[in-house]
Scaffold this motif. Sequence first.
Motif, PDB file in Angstrom:
ATOM      1  N   ASN A 113       0.982  -1.078  -0.162  1.00  0.00           N
ATOM      2  CA  ASN A 113       0.125  -0.127   0.006  1.00  0.00           C
ATOM      3  C   ASN A 113       0.943   1.288   0.159  1.00  0.00           C
ATOM      4  OD1 ASN A 113      -2.363  -1.328  -0.090  1.00  0.00           O
ATOM      5  ND2 ASN A 113      -3.141  -1.129   1.995  1.00  0.00           N
ATOM      6  N   ASN A 114       1.977   1.127   0.569  1.00  0.00           N
ATOM      7  CA  ASN A 114       2.958   2.373   0.707  1.00  0.00           C
ATOM      8  C   ASN A 114       3.404   2.454  -0.778  1.00  0.00           C
ATOM      9  OD1 ASN A 114       3.802   4.116   2.252  1.00  0.00           O
ATOM     10  ND2 ASN A 114       5.912   3.268   2.791  1.00  0.00           N
ATOM     11  N   GLY A 115       3.767   1.665  -1.550  1.00  0.00           N
ATOM     12  CA  GLY A 115       4.422   1.634  -2.790  1.00  0.00           C
ATOM     13  C   GLY A 115       3.143   2.251  -3.788  1.00  0.00           C
ATOM     14  N   LEU A 116       1.997   1.750  -3.637  1.00  0.00           N
ATOM     15  CA  LEU A 116       0.604   2.172  -4.295  1.00  0.00           C
ATOM     16  C   LEU A 116       0.570   3.723  -4.101  1.00  0.00           C
ATOM     17  CD1 LEU A 116      -1.523  -0.899  -3.796  1.00  0.00           C
ATOM     18  CD2 LEU A 116      -0.574   0.038  -5.928  1.00  0.00           C
ATOM     19  N   LYS A 117       0.676   4.214  -2.565  1.00  0.00           N
ATOM     20  CA  LYS A 117       0.519   5.389  -2.414  1.00  0.00           C
ATOM     21  C   LYS A 117       1.413   6.516  -2.987  1.00  0.00           C
ATOM     22  CE  LYS A 117      -1.487   5.932   1.385  1.00  0.00           C
ATOM     23  NZ  LYS A 117      -1.387   5.529   2.804  1.00  0.00           N
ATOM     24  N   ASN A 118       2.542   5.881  -3.025  1.00  0.00           N
ATOM     25  CA  ASN A 118       3.758   6.896  -3.683  1.00  0.00           C
ATOM     26  C   ASN A 118       3.512   7.002  -5.250  1.00  0.00           C
ATOM     27  OD1 ASN A 118       4.984   7.342  -1.325  1.00  0.00           O
ATOM     28  ND2 ASN A 118       6.292   5.520  -1.373  1.00  0.00           N
ATOM     29  N   ASN A 121       0.567   9.291  -6.196  1.00  0.00           N
ATOM     30  CA  ASN A 121       0.666  10.578  -5.748  1.00  0.00           C
ATOM     31  C   ASN A 121       1.848  11.032  -6.760  1.00  0.00           C
ATOM     32  OD1 ASN A 121      -1.367  10.716  -3.921  1.00  0.00           O
ATOM     33  ND2 ASN A 121       0.129  10.205  -2.233  1.00  0.00           N
ATOM     34  N   SER A 122       2.578  10.089  -7.602  1.00  0.00           N
ATOM     35  CA  SER A 122       3.725  10.771  -8.306  1.00  0.00           C
ATOM     36  C   SER A 122       3.396  11.589  -9.308  1.00  0.00           C
ATOM     37  CB  SER A 122       4.274   9.365  -8.804  1.00  0.00           C
ATOM     38  OG  SER A 122       3.374   8.903  -9.847  1.00  0.00           O
ATOM     39  N   ARG A 123       2.285  11.789  -9.802  1.00  0.00           N
ATOM     40  CA  ARG A 123       1.749  12.655 -11.104  1.00  0.00           C
ATOM     41  C   ARG A 123       2.505  11.993 -12.033  1.00  0.00           C
ATOM     42  NH1 ARG A 123      -0.992  16.834 -10.752  1.00  0.00           N
ATOM     43  NH2 ARG A 123      -1.898  17.165  -8.661  1.00  0.00           N
ATOM     44  N   ASN A 124       2.981  10.857 -12.267  1.00  0.00           N
ATOM     45  CA  ASN A 124       3.516  10.440 -13.369  1.00  0.00           C
ATOM     46  C   ASN A 124       2.494   9.414 -14.011  1.00  0.00           C
ATOM     47  OD1 ASN A 124       4.693   8.417 -15.127  1.00  0.00           O
ATOM     48  ND2 ASN A 124       6.540   8.520 -14.268  1.00  0.00           N
ATOM     49  N   PRO A 125       1.873   9.596 -15.151  1.00  0.00           N
ATOM     50  CA  PRO A 125       0.773   8.899 -15.496  1.00  0.00           C
ATOM     51  C   PRO A 125       1.065   7.444 -15.589  1.00  0.00           C
ATOM     52  CG  PRO A 125       1.348  10.440 -17.337  1.00  0.00           C
ATOM     53  CD  PRO A 125       2.292  10.684 -15.902  1.00  0.00           C
ATOM     54  N   THR A 126       2.203   7.006 -16.075  1.00  0.00           N
ATOM     55  CA  THR A 126       2.757   5.523 -16.371  1.00  0.00           C
ATOM     56  C   THR A 126       2.541   4.843 -14.820  1.00  0.00           C
ATOM     57  OG1 THR A 126       4.263   6.699 -17.737  1.00  0.00           O
ATOM     58  CG2 THR A 126       3.809   4.045 -17.652  1.00  0.00           C
ATOM     59  N   ILE A 151      -9.526   7.294  -5.029  1.00  0.00           N
ATOM     60  CA  ILE A 151      -9.678   7.236  -6.582  1.00  0.00           C
ATOM     61  C   ILE A 151     -10.798   8.088  -7.202  1.00  0.00           C
ATOM     62  CG2 ILE A 151     -10.077   5.363  -8.368  1.00  0.00           C
ATOM     63  CD1 ILE A 151      -8.585   3.601  -6.249  1.00  0.00           C
ATOM     64  N   PRO A 152     -12.004   8.245  -6.462  1.00  0.00           N
ATOM     65  CA  PRO A 152     -12.814   9.388  -7.090  1.00  0.00           C
ATOM     66  C   PRO A 152     -12.096  10.530  -7.522  1.00  0.00           C
ATOM     67  CG  PRO A 152     -13.759   7.856  -5.303  1.00  0.00           C
ATOM     68  CD  PRO A 152     -12.366   7.817  -5.318  1.00  0.00           C
ATOM     69  N   SER A 153     -11.407  11.017  -6.615  1.00  0.00           N
ATOM     70  CA  SER A 153     -10.840  12.434  -6.710  1.00  0.00           C
ATOM     71  C   SER A 153     -10.004  12.406  -7.924  1.00  0.00           C
ATOM     72  CB  SER A 153     -10.455  12.921  -5.476  1.00  0.00           C
ATOM     73  OG  SER A 153      -9.529  11.991  -5.090  1.00  0.00           O
ATOM     74  N   ILE A 154      -9.144  11.220  -8.073  1.00  0.00           N
ATOM     75  CA  ILE A 154      -8.464  11.177  -9.128  1.00  0.00           C
ATOM     76  C   ILE A 154      -9.261  11.279 -10.524  1.00  0.00           C
ATOM     77  CG2 ILE A 154      -6.879   9.747 -10.533  1.00  0.00           C
ATOM     78  CD1 ILE A 154      -5.489   8.869  -7.837  1.00  0.00           C
ATOM     79  N   LEU A 155     -10.246  10.363 -10.584  1.00  0.00           N
ATOM     80  CA  LEU A 155     -11.278  10.287 -11.628  1.00  0.00           C
ATOM     81  C   LEU A 155     -11.789  11.606 -12.229  1.00  0.00           C
ATOM     82  CD1 LEU A 155     -12.706   8.624 -13.575  1.00  0.00           C
ATOM     83  CD2 LEU A 155     -14.308   8.287 -11.720  1.00  0.00           C
ATOM     84  N   VAL A 156     -12.284  12.467 -11.204  1.00  0.00           N
ATOM     85  CA  VAL A 156     -12.811  13.703 -11.828  1.00  0.00           C
ATOM     86  C   VAL A 156     -11.923  14.948 -11.784  1.00  0.00           C
ATOM     87  CG1 VAL A 156     -15.075  12.817 -11.135  1.00  0.00           C
ATOM     88  CG2 VAL A 156     -13.658  14.104  -9.210  1.00  0.00           C
TER      89      VAL A 156
END
Lengths: 958, 154
Positions: A113-118, A121-126, A151-156
């Motif tokens: 989860n820690n890795g996922l969070k990073n 938040n990375s702003r790198n789309p890939t 995720i919803p906030s990323i989506l919208v």
Amino acid sequence: MPAVSKGDGMRGLAVFISDIRNCKSKEAEVKRINKELANIRSKFKGDKALDGYSKKKYVCKLLFIFLLGHDIDFGHMEAVNLLSSNKYTEKQIGYLFISVLVNSNSDLIRLINNGLKNDLNSRNPTFMNLALHCIANVGSREMAEAFASQIPSILVAGDTMDSVKQSAALCLLRLNRTCPDLVPMGEWTARVVHLLNDQHLGVVTSATSLITTLAQKSPEDFKTSIALAVARLSRIVTSASIDLQDYTYYFVAAPWLSVKLLRLLQCYTPPEDAALRSRLTECLETILNKAQEPPKSKKVQHSNAKNAVLFEAIALIIHYDSEPTLLVRACNQLGQFLQHRETNLRYLALESMCTLASSEFSHEAVKTHIDTVINALKTERDVSVRQRAVDLLYAMCDRSNSKQIVAEMLSYLENADYSIREEIVLKVAILAEKYAVDYTWYVDTILNLIRMAGDYVSEEVWYRVIQIVINRDDVQGYAAKTVFEALQAPACHENLVKVGGYILGEFGNLIAGDSRSSPLVQFDLLHSKFHLCSVPTRALLLSAYIKFINLFPEVKATIQEVLRSDSQLRNADVELQQRAIEYLRLSCIASTDILATVLEEMPPFPERESSILAKLKRKKGPGNVPDIDDARWNVNGNGNAEQSESAEGTNKFSPSLMADLLPTNRPRPASSSPTMLSAGTMGSAHPFTDLLNLNSSPSAGASLLVDVLSDSSTPASADVSEENFSRFVCKNNGVIFENQLLQIGLKSEYRQNLGRIYVFFGNKTSAQFLSFSSSVTSSDTLKTQLNVHTKPVDPTVEGGAQLQQILNIECLSDFTDAPVLDIQFRYGGALQNIAVKLPVMLNKFFQPTEMASQDFFQRWKQLGVPQQEVQTIFKAKHPMDTDVTNAKILGFGVALLDGVDPSPANFVGAGVIHTKNTQVGCLLRLEPNTQALMYRLTLRTSRESVSQRLCDLLSDQF
Amino acid sequence: MMRFLLLFSRQGKLRLQKWFTPVTDREKKKVIRDVTMLVLARPPRSCNFLHWRDLKVVYKRYASLYFCTGLENQDNELLTLEVLHRYVELLDKYFGNVCELDIIFNFEKAYFILDEFLMGGEVLETSKVAVSVSVEEADTLQETMEEYMSKPAY
């Protein structure tokens, strides 16, 4: 042999894979793998820190070993290290390993989860996409807890890249499926709907999938998506195929998006807005039209994509079930596909037609394809296609074609695939029962089933035939004769022996008169099968024998002999031994009377849901039994509010409690209810009976007295006969009155608010009736509600002759009383006075109204004022037979609406009462409870008095 | 929604498995065994759809490989055939005339391409160009051929 290497190959991995492929035996492979596992373990444990590349290579090898089917219990930590790396290729492998070898170790999950969070938040789309993929692939609760709100906030978010939006939408969809409670609805939901307007078709496609899933759970929140979806769909179907560039697939414009939009629309009822509705209808028509155009490509991909959209459009049309023209067009289109050379299309056409068959608008259109479907059953090479044909025949079966369909299914059964035999047997048994007009046909059909596919005839089927034979005395003799004949076959299936044993044991006496089937012959026939049968069947036969002793005293000695033999009395099987001993003793010590009581004929079985239908439902899963009663409710996953409401209503009804609370409906002695007898006061009698909570109107007891009175020759009895009054509630013709002198028959016809009754007076004596007169009287109230014109009749009726009188009736407004026919004549010097209550009831002025379930529930809701509804719960006075009830409700004058009520056992009807002044719409629902032998009847009309009167009339009929 | 996607050879060897819902390992093995047996037993030129348990199974054979997927009841079978086809096209574009060996030796690539195309059992991106671009992009982030050849072989 390493086959390629594009991009990043891992040579060590390729070598390992070819080593494995070169292994000559399973043992060699295992040996090679163990060697590799030991190597990897030592590398991971070694003191030397591994570089990223080696770690990646070893993790990949582990993955390969796992995918070969071996267990892997280490390497997760290395994978987590990889996914935390900044190097894309390492991250990718790390995520792949974690996605494939999901592990529930909580320490590990925290690290992941820690890795996922990073990455999120990375702003790198890939990187963000990799993380979203991992969440979607694993989709565990822990992950949902950690990320469902982010995720919803990323989506919208406005600045999210399109590709990330796509992933975020589907990732959210996945989390919503596994842990819906963790995905909060909120302000973002409205913005998600607007993604349907997005420029990027990929985003729209993913968003549509998400919205469809969410809308299934909370339709109200996403209602605004309907308009957007229709607009989008309309733009796609009308676009030239090249407009959408890369989203055109083999000359079909955006097939994936089109199908998803059509699927989304299936979460809702047709749009209410007229403009929107017509735009959607246009879309659907365009799609249907395109099917007739010549293909733009010969490639199968083109036709598949095009037809995929077409089938989805047809699914939507079927779901709406409101546009007869579209439904019929859909049916014709499917009809074309039934004869298409592509097997896939024939398969799908059969499948779709199954659902179409349950729509009232297209049921008839579907039936026209019966020959093609039967042909498919005979000629299709592919068993799965034949199975769909069986399903469709089952769904399209009704009274008009049941004999043909049952016969075809039976003949198919003889060489049907073993895998589907049991299902066909069930279906044939259900159809034969459901559409049996003549129960001899039913018995023949079931015996044929047992003969042809005895092994596949489950217990439910043969139990059912016995239940039916026991409950219907008109078929018992035939059944006995038929099983007797069937048993004469040299080899017959054990199931036939069971049915034969049971039926002859109960009804063998009905054929014993014939010397060819005398008691002894029957017994010998049964007993000749005994030794070939299994223990349960033998036990059943022993019971049949003891029943024989009661039915036929003349074979008692023979049977006692058999029971007494060592093979019975000392049978190794405890059950058989016990039966033999007990039956033998019973036959020896009990008197004929006691025997007759103990071994009396079985009482009728209570009516309940057919056990075989229940079995078919279990077998196919509730949503998969096509037609006949309830399939449509299950097809639409989204519950409509009314459906669940009414279903709950049924559950809340606790019949046993009610039965205890309600006074019973026993007919009371006539003398104790004088109000029942006085002329013209029927209406006023009701408050009285209601007060007592008795829901029956005139009680049968009253008529006894009338009979006694009219039989006596004492003149001037003004008591009104209403003996047969209630029999005419659901029918128009018949005998309304009869005594030793006179018979009065009626024939009536009604149209809207007008009616005509032909009254036939039959003189049963050989002498003349003199000064014959017949007139109609009504109470004062009734006179303002109902006009009755009589024509005068001839004053003399010859002995044995019949006289006819015509009554014309006009209904002015709703009414409760009934007019009375007063007859006077002289017979043998004595003056006869007879009064008969005329069966002119409010329900005679019904016009049936067919309506779709949706309309029904809408109107039901509109009539929601408490005074408009009248409900009563009452005990069944007659056997609870579905067909009889159907006929009664139809006779009552309303249209019987199939498929409206979520429970197939319930009856729903609708009609309009026509009076001169007004029309009153009426909806009714009757819920039988076969366990408690009770009914609940609910009526809703716009008028309280009408609801009450109709309820009183109808509740007395069951 | 697709529940799973399986690629297996005519001999029944599993080449790729993707599960879109949580399934236990035991259950996975059972599904794989049952579905492969079911599909391999079908005579040629049968229709591509089957009912199996509560699922619709859609399969298609490409050369020596079967592509097979389990769908939920409301899903569109015909379009799913085209999902399988699109996946084959993507593999083909990436490997250049793909064969079973490509998928064996580059199984991780087969998974990556699938991830660009499907997610959570739904189609993520239907444009072939868009998918190929993102796969290629990912490749440029990786090593060159020279780097590859200089790697140790064990």
